[in-house]
Scaffold this motif. Structure first.
Motif, short mmCIF file in Angstrom:
data_model
loop_
_atom_site.label_atom_id
_atom_site.label_comp_id
_atom_site.label_asym_id
_atom_site.label_seq_id
_atom_site.Cartn_x
_atom_site.Cartn_y
_atom_site.Cartn_z
N PRO A 177 -12.27 0.69 7.86
CA PRO A 177 -12.29 -0.38 8.86
C PRO A 177 -11.37 -1.53 8.47
CG PRO A 177 -14.28 -0.44 7.50
CD PRO A 177 -13.55 0.82 7.12
N ALA A 178 -10.93 -2.27 9.48
CA ALA A 178 -10.08 -3.44 9.24
C ALA A 178 -10.94 -4.60 8.74
CB ALA A 178 -9.35 -3.83 10.51
N LEU A 179 -10.41 -5.27 7.70
CA LEU A 179 -11.09 -6.42 7.13
C LEU A 179 -10.34 -7.71 7.43
CD1 LEU A 179 -13.54 -7.08 5.23
CD2 LEU A 179 -11.92 -7.00 3.33
N ALA A 180 -9.02 -7.61 7.63
CA ALA A 180 -8.18 -8.78 7.89
C ALA A 180 -6.99 -8.33 8.72
CB ALA A 180 -7.72 -9.42 6.58
N GLU A 181 -6.25 -9.28 9.28
CA GLU A 181 -5.04 -8.97 10.00
C GLU A 181 -3.98 -8.43 9.03
OE1 GLU A 181 -4.19 -9.13 13.32
OE2 GLU A 181 -6.36 -9.36 13.58
N PRO A 182 -3.23 -7.42 9.44
CA PRO A 182 -2.19 -6.89 8.54
C PRO A 182 -1.19 -7.97 8.15
CG PRO A 182 -2.53 -5.44 10.43
CD PRO A 182 -3.30 -6.68 10.72
N GLY A 183 -0.81 -7.93 6.86
CA GLY A 183 0.21 -8.84 6.36
C GLY A 183 -0.28 -10.24 6.04
N GLN A 184 -1.57 -10.50 6.20
CA GLN A 184 -2.09 -11.86 6.01
C GLN A 184 -2.86 -12.06 4.72
OE1 GLN A 184 -1.20 -14.32 8.25
NE2 GLN A 184 0.05 -12.57 8.94
N ARG A 185 -3.24 -10.95 4.08
CA ARG A 185 -4.10 -11.07 2.90
C ARG A 185 -3.75 -9.98 1.91
NH1 ARG A 185 -10.71 -10.16 2.70
NH2 ARG A 185 -10.90 -10.19 0.43
N PHE A 186 -3.54 -10.37 0.66
CA PHE A 186 -3.32 -9.40 -0.42
C PHE A 186 -4.66 -8.85 -0.88
CE2 PHE A 186 -3.44 -8.95 -5.12
CZ PHE A 186 -2.72 -7.77 -5.22
N LEU A 187 -4.79 -7.53 -0.86
CA LEU A 187 -5.95 -6.86 -1.42
C LEU A 187 -5.46 -5.58 -2.07
CD1 LEU A 187 -9.04 -6.69 -1.79
CD2 LEU A 187 -9.14 -5.43 0.38
N TYR A 188 -5.44 -5.56 -3.38
CA TYR A 188 -4.88 -4.42 -4.11
C TYR A 188 -5.60 -3.15 -3.72
CZ TYR A 188 -3.31 -1.52 -7.99
OH TYR A 188 -2.77 -0.50 -8.74
N SER A 189 -4.83 -2.12 -3.33
CA SER A 189 -5.42 -0.92 -2.79
C SER A 189 -4.58 0.31 -3.11
CB SER A 189 -5.56 -1.05 -1.26
OG SER A 189 -5.83 0.21 -0.66
N SER A 190 -5.16 1.24 -3.84
CA SER A 190 -4.50 2.52 -4.05
C SER A 190 -4.40 3.30 -2.76
CB SER A 190 -5.26 3.34 -5.10
OG SER A 190 -5.10 2.77 -6.40
N GLY A 191 -5.28 3.01 -1.82
CA GLY A 191 -5.19 3.65 -0.52
C GLY A 191 -3.92 3.29 0.22
N ASP A 192 -3.52 2.02 0.15
CA ASP A 192 -2.25 1.61 0.77
C ASP A 192 -1.09 2.42 0.22
OD1 ASP A 192 -3.72 -0.27 2.14
OD2 ASP A 192 -2.65 -2.02 1.37
N SER A 193 -1.10 2.65 -1.09
CA SER A 193 -0.01 3.41 -1.71
C SER A 193 0.00 4.86 -1.22
CB SER A 193 -0.14 3.36 -3.24
OG SER A 193 -0.13 2.02 -3.71
N ASN A 194 -1.16 5.46 -1.05
CA ASN A 194 -1.20 6.84 -0.60
C ASN A 194 -0.86 6.97 0.88
OD1 ASN A 194 -1.62 8.08 -3.09
ND2 ASN A 194 -3.82 7.66 -3.00
N LEU A 195 -1.09 5.91 1.65
CA LEU A 195 -0.58 5.90 3.02
C LEU A 195 0.95 5.88 3.02
CD1 LEU A 195 -3.03 3.43 4.80
CD2 LEU A 195 -2.81 5.89 5.23
N LEU A 196 1.54 5.16 2.08
CA LEU A 196 3.01 5.17 1.95
C LEU A 196 3.52 6.56 1.61
CD1 LEU A 196 3.64 1.85 0.00
CD2 LEU A 196 4.48 2.36 2.29
N ALA A 197 2.81 7.26 0.72
CA ALA A 197 3.22 8.62 0.35
C ALA A 197 3.14 9.55 1.55
CB ALA A 197 2.35 9.13 -0.79
N ALA A 198 2.13 9.35 2.40
CA ALA A 198 2.01 10.17 3.60
C ALA A 198 3.09 9.81 4.62
CB ALA A 198 0.62 9.99 4.21
N ALA A 199 3.42 8.52 4.73
CA ALA A 199 4.48 8.10 5.64
C ALA A 199 5.82 8.69 5.22
CB ALA A 199 4.55 6.58 5.68
N LEU A 200 6.07 8.72 3.91
CA LEU A 200 7.31 9.32 3.42
C LEU A 200 7.37 10.79 3.82
CD1 LEU A 200 9.91 9.19 1.71
CD2 LEU A 200 8.50 9.73 -0.30
N ARG A 201 6.24 11.47 3.76
CA ARG A 201 6.20 12.88 4.16
C ARG A 201 6.58 13.03 5.63
NH1 ARG A 201 0.83 16.73 3.36
NH2 ARG A 201 1.81 18.73 3.90
N GLY A 202 6.11 12.09 6.48
CA GLY A 202 6.46 12.13 7.89
C GLY A 202 7.93 11.86 8.15
#
Length: 366
Positions: A177-202
């Motif tokens: 679920p969304a906790l904050a507006e994108p780009g407005q809050r830093f929250l360290y997340s390994s999930g964000d990194s794995n979304l990047l890996a999936a985006a690269l695949r696309g």
């Protein structure tokens, strides 16, 4: 006027070529400087390689320490069983290497920073406002709990890597679920990194994705030891599971130290390296750690706060990982430092190590 401009351009090209030809590159392997492992480095060695207590696994537990100055080894030491030929788990250093790989993809024109993630990874249509640059800042706004040991039963990263999310880590993250507006809050997340890996695949398609880290980055840099695990869906575990020798990881550091250039080839755009090294203004200070840039960590202070590593230059940046893994880049000093470790407590200090390395390399100057 045209002749004058042509003569000036040729003169600058000659100077650039001369400077490039005088640079040291690890071809095929690193060369050693004259002062390697000299007495000037004893204080570094004493701090990094204190006697180990294998019963309680406490204290500073360095597995490997490699220091590169001007493209040459000036210090190198390992603690058994790790050797110069051991591919070591880098943990979250993987995230910054992933960002470097994405830099090559951007240099190839495959994406723009403000592209929505959903353009390349359709499950993110549930969060259409999240952009690639938000993921690179760990600012997706998705609810996430990164703790490992502190709260394993409530940890998003533990669930993603080891339990219900491990078959498809990006899919697990996409439905958070969304906790904050994108780009407005830093929250360290390994999930964000794995979304990047999936985006690269696309961006690449399945026919190119599997080999892309080697074709685009590792092989051009001469890296031969890399092992990068994928989840059951075939996506790189970009957050955590890259293995590499210290000498090979130092090649990534040298690429970044030299603004994305490897010999005569500009693998990364200089604007990409500048993005990696630009402080994310919405970050919140985390005492004892560095501050986030574009999927790298910076020795730059947030407003009203001190520099994270006061004894290191302000332009120092790093890739950092669990249990003490680190790749430090000090551009002004032309230094690259790799540390692999098995730290299980908070005794190790990035600042203390860098302070001693800087003092040692200053003593070793002719």
């Amino acid at each position: 006027m045209i002749r004058t401009f042509t003569a000036l351009w040729l003169g600058l090209l000659f100077i650039s070529t001369q400077a490039s030809s005088q640079e040291d590159w690890p071809l095929p392997d690193w060369r050693q400087a004259a002062e390697v492992n000299s007495p000037a480095w004893q204080q570094v060695q004493a701090y990094a390689f204190a006697p180990r207590d294998e019963q309680c696994r406490e204290g500073i537990r360095t597995d490997a320490l490699l220091v590169i100055k001007n493209g040459r080894i000036v210090f190198e030491q390992y603690a058994a069983p790790t050797t110069a030929w051991t591919p070591h788990l880098t943990w979250s250093v993987s995230k910054s290497v992933l960002a470097t790989l994405l830099g090559v993809a951007r240099q190839q024109g495959r994406f723009a920073l403000d592209d929505p993630v959903a353009r390349f990874y359709p499950p993110m249509h549930v969060h259409p406002q999240i952009r690639l640059q938000d993921l690179l800042h760990w600012a997706s706004g998705l609810d996430w709990q990164e703790d490992y040991e502190y709260a394993p039963l409530h940890s998003s990263v533990v669930a993603m890597l080891y339990t219900r999310g491990r078959a498809d880590m990006a899919a697990y993250t996409a439905v958070r679920p969304a906790l904050a507006e994108p780009g407005q809050r830093f929250l360290y997340s390994s999930g964000d990194s794995n979304l990047l890996a999936a985006a690269l695949r696309g961006m690449l398609g399945p026919e190119h994705y599997t080999q892309y880290p080697w074709d685009a980055l590792f092989t051009p840099l001469g890296i031969t030891s890399a092992v990068w695990e994928r989840d059951a869906s075939g996506t790189l575990v970009g957050s955590s599971y890259l293995y590499m020798t210290a000498r090979d990881l130092a090649r990534v550091g040298l690429l970044m130290q030299r603004d994305g250039r490897w010999q005569a080839q500009q693998l990364l755009g200089t604007d990409w390296v500048a993005f990696n090294r630009t402080l994310f203004a919405a970050a919140i200070s985390q005492p004892g750690e560095a501050n986030p840039g574009g999927h790298w960590w910076l020795n730059q202070p947030l407003p009203g706060a001190a520099r994270p590593w006061p004894d290191a230059p302000a332009d120092t940046f790093a890739a950092l990982g669990h249990w003490g893994q680190a790749l430090y880049v000090l551009p002004a000093e032309q230094l690259v430092v790799v540390r692999y470790a098995d730290d299980r407590d908070g005794q190790f200090s990035h600042n203390e190590l860098l302070k001693r390395v800087l003092a040692a390399q200053a003593q070793g100057r002719p």
